[in-house]
Design a protein around this motif. Structure first.
Motif, PDB file in Angstrom:
ATOM      1  N   ASN A  62     -19.952  15.315 -18.127  1.00 46.95           N
ATOM      2  CA  ASN A  62     -19.429  16.661 -17.872  1.00 46.95           C
ATOM      3  C   ASN A  62     -20.405  17.748 -18.278  1.00 46.95           C
ATOM      4  O   ASN A  62     -20.013  18.841 -18.681  1.00 46.95           O
ATOM      5  CB  ASN A  62     -18.081  16.866 -18.569  1.00 46.95           C
ATOM      6  N   HIS A 119     -19.060  13.239 -14.121  1.00 49.47           N
ATOM      7  CA  HIS A 119     -18.050  14.288 -14.285  1.00 49.47           C
ATOM      8  C   HIS A 119     -16.658  13.753 -13.923  1.00 49.47           C
ATOM      9  O   HIS A 119     -16.524  12.857 -13.089  1.00 49.47           O
ATOM     10  CB  HIS A 119     -18.346  15.477 -13.372  1.00 49.47           C
ATOM     11  N   ASP A 120     -15.638  14.361 -14.535  1.00 45.41           N
ATOM     12  CA  ASP A 120     -14.277  14.132 -14.057  1.00 45.41           C
ATOM     13  C   ASP A 120     -13.632  15.456 -13.658  1.00 45.41           C
ATOM     14  O   ASP A 120     -12.413  15.575 -13.598  1.00 45.41           O
ATOM     15  CB  ASP A 120     -13.424  13.381 -15.088  1.00 45.41           C
ATOM     16  N   THR A 121     -14.467  16.439 -13.362  1.00 41.39           N
ATOM     17  CA  THR A 121     -14.020  17.715 -12.831  1.00 41.39           C
ATOM     18  C   THR A 121     -15.136  18.276 -11.964  1.00 41.39           C
ATOM     19  O   THR A 121     -16.194  17.664 -11.827  1.00 41.39           O
ATOM     20  CB  THR A 121     -13.635  18.687 -13.954  1.00 41.39           C
ATOM     21  N   PRO A 133     -16.090  15.732  -8.303  1.00 41.99           N
ATOM     22  CA  PRO A 133     -16.717  14.596  -8.993  1.00 41.99           C
ATOM     23  C   PRO A 133     -16.831  13.368  -8.104  1.00 41.99           C
ATOM     24  O   PRO A 133     -16.097  13.204  -7.134  1.00 41.99           O
ATOM     25  CB  PRO A 133     -15.771  14.336 -10.165  1.00 41.99           C
TER      26      PRO A 133
END
Length: 273
Positions: A115, A78-80, A45
């Motif tokens: 996401n 996103h955080d992944t 990310p």
């Protein structure tokens, strides 16, 4: 036009956004990728959104939003990580947007794209298909980059400006690389924590706390790629300790800090980072 080059099967040229776009577009690139065998990559990310105007073979994408094969798409904040697979010949243009630039371009609550990776026409309607067709018809990367600048400028100029208080909050978070206390940020704006979170989900895509975590991760990745020691990086980026940084990297990139930096050198074409 800015830098151009060749990395393995990737040929690319980077454009310089015009003056109006610079607060909203961090970079854009015209590229061609050609591989004999499928190439798999993991894209960590970063604190922005990606738009791909694609003309060639669709890209395989696998992330929290599911699995897709798309030539033209957008990846929300996103955080992944997102895993990608490139096969055959992929050609197109990539735009990296700030969250505020994305809010103006898409004109929708950014939380709806967080996401997720979605077909470009699902997010931008008929404008997306017309833009892809015009860009594909342009001859050469320089012409495509110039046309892309013009298309984005017209669309973003026609959209409402972002809330100046959200601009201020985003700039504070960015300037401190996510280290400003969220309660202090809400106090500066005269908002409750809940109201700040709601406004961030709408205009940025995630809560300030989640955005701060991505900014901290992005800062740590940059330091590690520059050769800074992991322990020093953890302290400089606001992690409690190196173990805390390792846990965050596993959650956001699926690997340790060393594992992220070693096998995946920085590349101009990246879906989520």
């Amino acid at each position: 036009m800015g830098d151009a080059g060749v990395i393995g099967g990737l040929t690319f040229a980077e454009g310089r956004p015009g003056a109006f776009l610079r607060p909203y577009v961090t970079e854009f690139t015209a590229y061609t990728e050609r591989y004999e065998e499928p190439l798999a990559r993991r894209q960590p990310p970063f604190a922005g959104m990606v738009v791909i105007f694609g003309f060639g073979e669709p890209l395989g994408l696998s992330g929290p939003g599911g699995r897709e094969r798309l030539a033209s798409f957008t990846a929300g904040l996103h955080d992944t990580y997102v895993d990608t697979t490139t096969a055959g010949v992929a050609e197109g243009l990539q735009v990296n947007l700030t969250p505020l630039g994305a809010r103006r371009l898409f004109g929708m609550p950014m939380g709806e794209l967080a996401n997720r990776v979605v077909p470009l026409e699902d997010a931008l309607g008929p404008w997306a298909g017309a833009a892809v067709e015009r860009l594909a018809e342009a001859t050469g990367r320089s012409a495509r980059l110039a046309l892309l600048d013009a298309l984005l400028t017209r669309r973003i100029q026609a959209a409402p400006a972002p809330d100046p208080r959200i601009v201020r909050a985003w700039e504070r978070l960015s300037a401190t690389r996510g280290r400003v206390p969220i309660a202090a940020l809400a106090g500066e704006l005269g908002w409750s924590h809940r109201h700040l979170a709601a406004r961030f989900r709408d205009q940025i895509g995630m809560t300030p706390k989640s955005v701060a975590r991505v900014l901290r991760f992005e800062h740590a990745v940059a330091r590690l790629r520059a050769g800074r020691p992991p322990a020093d990086t953890a302290a400089a980026c606001g992690y409690y300790d190196q173990a805390h940084m390792n846990r965050d990297f596993r959650a956001m990139a699926g690997v340790t800090p060393r594992g992220l930096v070693a096998p995946w050198p920085e590349c101009p074409i990246a879906v989520a980072g």
